[in-house]
Scaffold this active site. Structure first.
Site, PDB file in Angstrom:
ATOM      1  N   ALA A 136       0.838  -1.201   0.000  1.00  0.00           N
ATOM      2  CA  ALA A 136       0.000   0.000   0.000  1.00  0.00           C
ATOM      3  C   ALA A 136       0.871   1.249   0.000  1.00  0.00           C
ATOM      4  O   ALA A 136       1.368   1.676   1.044  1.00  0.00           O
ATOM      5  CB  ALA A 136      -0.923  -0.029   1.219  1.00  0.00           C
ATOM      6  N   GLU A 148       9.414  -5.041  -9.271  1.00  0.00           N
ATOM      7  CA  GLU A 148       7.971  -4.886  -9.515  1.00  0.00           C
ATOM      8  C   GLU A 148       7.726  -4.621 -11.001  1.00  0.00           C
ATOM      9  O   GLU A 148       6.830  -5.192 -11.614  1.00  0.00           O
ATOM     10  CB  GLU A 148       7.429  -3.730  -8.658  1.00  0.00           C
ATOM     11  CG  GLU A 148       5.990  -3.373  -8.985  1.00  0.00           C
ATOM     12  CD  GLU A 148       5.326  -2.476  -7.940  1.00  0.00           C
ATOM     13  OE1 GLU A 148       5.925  -2.263  -6.870  1.00  0.00           O
ATOM     14  OE2 GLU A 148       4.213  -2.010  -8.197  1.00  0.00           O
ATOM     15  N   ALA A 175      10.852  12.999   1.627  1.00  0.00           N
ATOM     16  CA  ALA A 175      11.217  11.592   1.357  1.00  0.00           C
ATOM     17  C   ALA A 175      11.958  10.972   2.540  1.00  0.00           C
ATOM     18  O   ALA A 175      11.766   9.791   2.861  1.00  0.00           O
ATOM     19  CB  ALA A 175      12.083  11.530   0.108  1.00  0.00           C
ATOM     20  N   GLN A 223      -5.139 -10.994 -46.886  1.00  0.00           N
ATOM     21  CA  GLN A 223      -3.800 -10.395 -46.778  1.00  0.00           C
ATOM     22  C   GLN A 223      -3.663  -9.527 -45.512  1.00  0.00           C
ATOM     23  O   GLN A 223      -2.660  -9.549 -44.826  1.00  0.00           O
ATOM     24  CB  GLN A 223      -3.495  -9.557 -48.019  1.00  0.00           C
ATOM     25  CG  GLN A 223      -2.054  -9.072 -48.040  1.00  0.00           C
ATOM     26  CD  GLN A 223      -1.797  -8.110 -49.186  1.00  0.00           C
ATOM     27  OE1 GLN A 223      -2.505  -7.112 -49.351  1.00  0.00           O
ATOM     28  NE2 GLN A 223      -0.802  -8.400 -49.983  1.00  0.00           N
ATOM     29  N   THR A 254       3.351   4.950 -13.664  1.00  0.00           N
ATOM     30  CA  THR A 254       2.757   5.109 -15.001  1.00  0.00           C
ATOM     31  C   THR A 254       3.879   5.068 -16.056  1.00  0.00           C
ATOM     32  O   THR A 254       5.056   5.276 -15.739  1.00  0.00           O
ATOM     33  CB  THR A 254       2.011   6.461 -15.139  1.00  0.00           C
ATOM     34  OG1 THR A 254       2.980   7.522 -15.029  1.00  0.00           O
ATOM     35  CG2 THR A 254       0.938   6.625 -14.078  1.00  0.00           C
ATOM     36  N   GLY A 309      -4.775  11.124  -2.689  1.00  0.00           N
ATOM     37  CA  GLY A 309      -4.148  12.349  -3.212  1.00  0.00           C
ATOM     38  C   GLY A 309      -2.694  12.190  -3.602  1.00  0.00           C
ATOM     39  O   GLY A 309      -2.008  13.182  -3.852  1.00  0.00           O
ATOM     40  N   ALA A 310      -2.185  10.968  -3.641  1.00  0.00           N
ATOM     41  CA  ALA A 310      -0.757  10.757  -3.950  1.00  0.00           C
ATOM     42  C   ALA A 310      -0.538   9.420  -4.635  1.00  0.00           C
ATOM     43  O   ALA A 310      -0.655   8.367  -4.006  1.00  0.00           O
ATOM     44  CB  ALA A 310       0.074  10.818  -2.660  1.00  0.00           C
ATOM     45  N   GLY A 323     -16.952  -9.226 -34.333  1.00  0.00           N
ATOM     46  CA  GLY A 323     -17.901  -9.029 -33.223  1.00  0.00           C
ATOM     47  C   GLY A 323     -17.627  -9.944 -32.041  1.00  0.00           C
ATOM     48  O   GLY A 323     -17.846  -9.559 -30.880  1.00  0.00           O
TER      49      GLY A 323
HETATM   50  C1  LIG Z   1      -6.044  -1.674 -10.787  1.00  0.00           C
HETATM   51  C2  LIG Z   1      -5.005  -0.902 -10.024  1.00  0.00           C
HETATM   52  C3  LIG Z   1      -4.203  -1.576  -9.112  1.00  0.00           C
HETATM   53  C4  LIG Z   1      -3.253  -0.879  -8.357  1.00  0.00           C
HETATM   54  N1  LIG Z   1      -2.518  -1.534  -7.391  1.00  0.00           N
HETATM   55  C5  LIG Z   1      -1.775  -0.814  -6.523  1.00  0.00           C
HETATM   56  C6  LIG Z   1      -1.170  -1.444  -5.377  1.00  0.00           C
HETATM   57  O1  LIG Z   1      -1.261  -2.667  -5.183  1.00  0.00           O
HETATM   58  N2  LIG Z   1      -0.487  -0.670  -4.499  1.00  0.00           N
HETATM   59  C7  LIG Z   1      -0.357   0.678  -4.675  1.00  0.00           C
HETATM   60  O2  LIG Z   1       0.268   1.315  -3.832  1.00  0.00           O
HETATM   61  N3  LIG Z   1      -0.894   1.304  -5.749  1.00  0.00           N
HETATM   62  C8  LIG Z   1      -1.619   0.594  -6.663  1.00  0.00           C
HETATM   63  N4  LIG Z   1      -2.216   1.223  -7.739  1.00  0.00           N
HETATM   64  C9  LIG Z   1      -2.040   2.653  -7.901  1.00  0.00           C
HETATM   65  C10 LIG Z   1      -1.161   3.040  -9.072  1.00  0.00           C
HETATM   66  O3  LIG Z   1       0.170   2.689  -8.827  1.00  0.00           O
HETATM   67  C11 LIG Z   1      -1.380   4.540  -9.340  1.00  0.00           C
HETATM   68  O4  LIG Z   1      -2.693   4.684  -9.838  1.00  0.00           O
HETATM   69  C12 LIG Z   1      -0.356   5.097 -10.309  1.00  0.00           C
HETATM   70  O5  LIG Z   1       0.917   5.151  -9.722  1.00  0.00           O
HETATM   71  C13 LIG Z   1      -0.723   6.516 -10.795  1.00  0.00           C
HETATM   72  O6  LIG Z   1      -1.042   7.341  -9.714  1.00  0.00           O
HETATM   73  P1  LIG Z   1      -2.385   8.214  -9.766  1.00  0.00           P
HETATM   74  O7  LIG Z   1      -3.512   7.279 -10.024  1.00  0.00           O
HETATM   75  O8  LIG Z   1      -2.466   9.036  -8.529  1.00  0.00           O
HETATM   76  O9  LIG Z   1      -2.254   9.137 -11.029  1.00  0.00           O
HETATM   77  P2  LIG Z   1      -1.524  10.582 -11.081  1.00  0.00           P
HETATM   78  O10 LIG Z   1      -0.222  10.495 -10.395  1.00  0.00           O
HETATM   79  O11 LIG Z   1      -2.495  11.602 -10.602  1.00  0.00           O
HETATM   80  O12 LIG Z   1      -1.284  10.752 -12.640  1.00  0.00           O
HETATM   81  C14 LIG Z   1      -2.241  11.336 -13.542  1.00  0.00           C
HETATM   82  C15 LIG Z   1      -1.527  11.514 -14.878  1.00  0.00           C
HETATM   83  O13 LIG Z   1      -0.447  12.428 -14.736  1.00  0.00           O
HETATM   84  C16 LIG Z   1       0.750  11.856 -15.216  1.00  0.00           C
HETATM   85  N5  LIG Z   1       1.891  12.328 -14.437  1.00  0.00           N
HETATM   86  C17 LIG Z   1       2.022  12.376 -13.090  1.00  0.00           C
HETATM   87  N6  LIG Z   1       3.242  12.823 -12.758  1.00  0.00           N
HETATM   88  C18 LIG Z   1       3.912  13.059 -13.923  1.00  0.00           C
HETATM   89  C19 LIG Z   1       5.218  13.530 -14.255  1.00  0.00           C
HETATM   90  N7  LIG Z   1       6.100  13.824 -13.301  1.00  0.00           N
HETATM   91  N8  LIG Z   1       5.542  13.640 -15.552  1.00  0.00           N
HETATM   92  C20 LIG Z   1       4.656  13.320 -16.522  1.00  0.00           C
HETATM   93  N9  LIG Z   1       3.418  12.881 -16.275  1.00  0.00           N
HETATM   94  C21 LIG Z   1       3.043  12.739 -14.996  1.00  0.00           C
HETATM   95  C22 LIG Z   1       0.553  10.356 -15.051  1.00  0.00           C
HETATM   96  O14 LIG Z   1       1.436   9.628 -15.865  1.00  0.00           O
HETATM   97  C23 LIG Z   1      -0.910  10.221 -15.431  1.00  0.00           C
HETATM   98  O15 LIG Z   1      -1.022  10.145 -16.815  1.00  0.00           O
HETATM   99  C24 LIG Z   1      -3.107   0.524  -8.542  1.00  0.00           C
HETATM  100  C25 LIG Z   1      -3.895   1.181  -9.500  1.00  0.00           C
HETATM  101  C26 LIG Z   1      -4.841   0.494 -10.221  1.00  0.00           C
HETATM  102  C27 LIG Z   1      -5.709   1.251 -11.189  1.00  0.00           C
END
Ligand SMILES: Cc1cc2nc3c(=O)[nH]c(=O)nc-3n(C[C@H](O)[C@H](O)[C@H](O)COP(=O)(O)OP(=O)(O)OC[C@H]3O[C@@H](n4cnc5c(N)ncnc54)[C@H](O)[C@@H]3O)c2cc1C
Length: 394
Positions: free
Chosen positions: A139, A257, A193, A294, A380, A144-145, A355
């Site tokens: 986790a 990971e 951090a 093709q 991401t 918000g993060a 389909g």
């Molecule tokens: C099905 C699922 C399973 C998950 N499992 C886990 C889990 O087991 N444990 C856990 O801790 N988390 C988990 N997550 C969370 C996941 O790791 C986060 O959703 C992911 O890291 C993105 O964070 P966010 O959703 O807050 O998006 P945001 O950080 O808000 O990002 C929104 C957009 O902004 C972009 N962005 C953000 N910062 C930058 C940057 N510096 N430069 C360029 N673009 C940027 C992102 O790439 C994205 O396109 C899971 C998510 C999902 C959907």
């Protein structure tokens, strides 16, 4: 229509990664998955989670956390290729929910406890994680993060011989079934951090509760949910490593990971492609097989080329990681590119099915929905490009 693989896309090019022992292991695992996992996927999708029984069966068969030393109840297999075969073969079933959840437990959550836990913590949790009695989750993300983990607010207040934890986490894989969770917390919010630590929180601790599994676009057999911590007393012994070092531990462990996500991505892509090759050879239109158009031949050639290149890169990463030589940028390349390939393959395979490709009973329809999130979690793909560019421009 899951798990109906005949032609083996993964073997398009001769692979040198595995020995005869690995192959034997792969075969026995494949038989196990065909009996104990694939037939239940549909039921688990309806339940929004796999069964607890499946975890125990995997544990009994020795497929969970194979790297754990014998003194903590494991097999002590110090060869990461076995763990990677586990993820690969789960991917080849086409059942993405199980393909994500079980490896996360063994290769993403458990390493934190194995590498940074003290003896008490290791003896308490590892044997039950090996047997499948305890299910693990990690986790980090909060409402918000996500990408910017420094913004996390879950706070662990030092109360002498325990931490008092308050906050919440979201999108947690294996969350609803989890018994043991590695949780990132702020121990000193002023330090950024350097004020981040990792704690092990288990479901016997009062104040730790879970939300219901989310309704997601894909990964329907995955119990992704929120976790809540309301005045949870966590004994000091459940601190992983040292206070304030949590970010460093995450940076070290996140490379593995990303390799796990990359391996599931390319293995699932192989499964979609195989299912599609089989389908176009059977389906007819305009008096001939769809495979004879093709466009079909060229599309399959394009996809097979990308998958083969992805597989070679993945195998190289596994080889490097097994020798502790796969750096963060390389793991990020694998995660970024192979999840893109998985999404492209899923999309094109739906198209080649017509389909039927939009019908949930077909592996490629599920794949289309399941694949999308692989570009989002575990960092991401935009964050992956940040990490890759840092190495290029260093
Ligand atoms: C099905 C699922 C399973 C998950 N499992 C886990 C889990 O087991 N444990 C856990 O801790 N988390 C988990 N997550 C969370 C996941 O790791 C986060 O959703 C992911 O890291 C993105 O964070 P966010 O959703 O807050 O998006 P945001 O950080 O808000 O990002 C929104 C957009 O902004 C972009 N962005 C953000 N910062 C930058 C940057 N510096 N430069 C360029 N673009 C940027 C992102 O790439 C994205 O396109 C899971 C998510 C999902 C959907």
């Amino acid at each position: 229509m899951v798990g109906t693989i005949e032609f083996n896309v993964a073997e398009m090019l001769p692979r040198t990664l595995y020995t005869e022992e690995h192959r034997l292991f792969q075969e026995s695992l494949r038989d196990f998955l065909a009996k104990e996992i694939t037939p239940f996927n549909e039921e688990w999708e309806k339940n929004k989670m796999v069964s607890r029984e499946s975890w125990r069966k995997l544990g009994e068969a020795g497929f969970l956390a194979m790297q754990v030393p014998a003194e903590y109840g494991g097999l002590g297999i110090d060869d990461f290729r076995y763990n990677m075969i586990f993820t690969e073969e789960l991917g080849h079933t086409g059942c993405a929910g199980p393909a994500v959840g079980y490896p996360l437990h063994s290769d993403i959550v458990l390493p934190y406890i194995l590498h940074y836990g003290n003896e008490t913590v290791k003896h308490k949790y590892l044997p039950k994680m090996v047997s499948g009695e305890m299910i693990g989750a990690i986790a980090l993300t909060e409402p918000g993060a996500g990408s910017d983990l420094q913004g996390m607010r879950t706070f662990a207040e030092d109360k002498g011989d325990y931490y008092l934890v308050n906050g919440s986490k979201t999108f947690i894989t294996n969350g609803y079934l989890s018994n043991v969770v590695v949780v990132a917390v702020k121990t000193d919010p002023k330090l950024g951090a350097k004020g981040t630590s990792m704690l092990v929180i288990d479901d016997t601790m009062p104040g730790f509760t879970k939300g219901k599994p989310f309704q997601k676009v894909g990964l329907h057999a995955q119990d992704t949910c929120e976790l809540f911590f309301d005045n949870v007393k966590v004994p000091k012994e459940n601190l992983l490593g040292q206070e304030g070092k949590g970010f460093g531990y995450m940076m070290t462990e996140l490379a593995q990971e990303r390799l796990i996500v990359a391996q599931s991505a390319i293995s699932l892509a192989e499964a979609y492609l195989e299912a599609t090759i089989k389908y176009v050879k059977e389906r007819s239109a305009f008096g001939k097989k769809v495979a004879e158009f093709q466009n079909t031949k060229y599309k399959l050639a394009e996809l097979a080329t990308e998958v083969a290149m992805g597989r070679v890169f993945m195998d190289k990463c596994v080889e490097l990681h097994n020798e502790q030589k796969c750096d963060s940028a390389t793991a990020s390349m694998a995660k970024y590119k192979l999840t893109e390939i998985q999404c492209k393959v899923a999309d094109e395979c739906v198209q080649l099915h017509g389909g039927y490709g939009y019908m949930w009973d077909f592996m490629v329809a599920r794949g289309y929905a399941d694949a999308r999130v692989q570009r989002i979690y575990a960092g991401t793909n935009e964050i992956m490009k940040e990490l890759i560019s840092r190495k290029i421009l260093a």
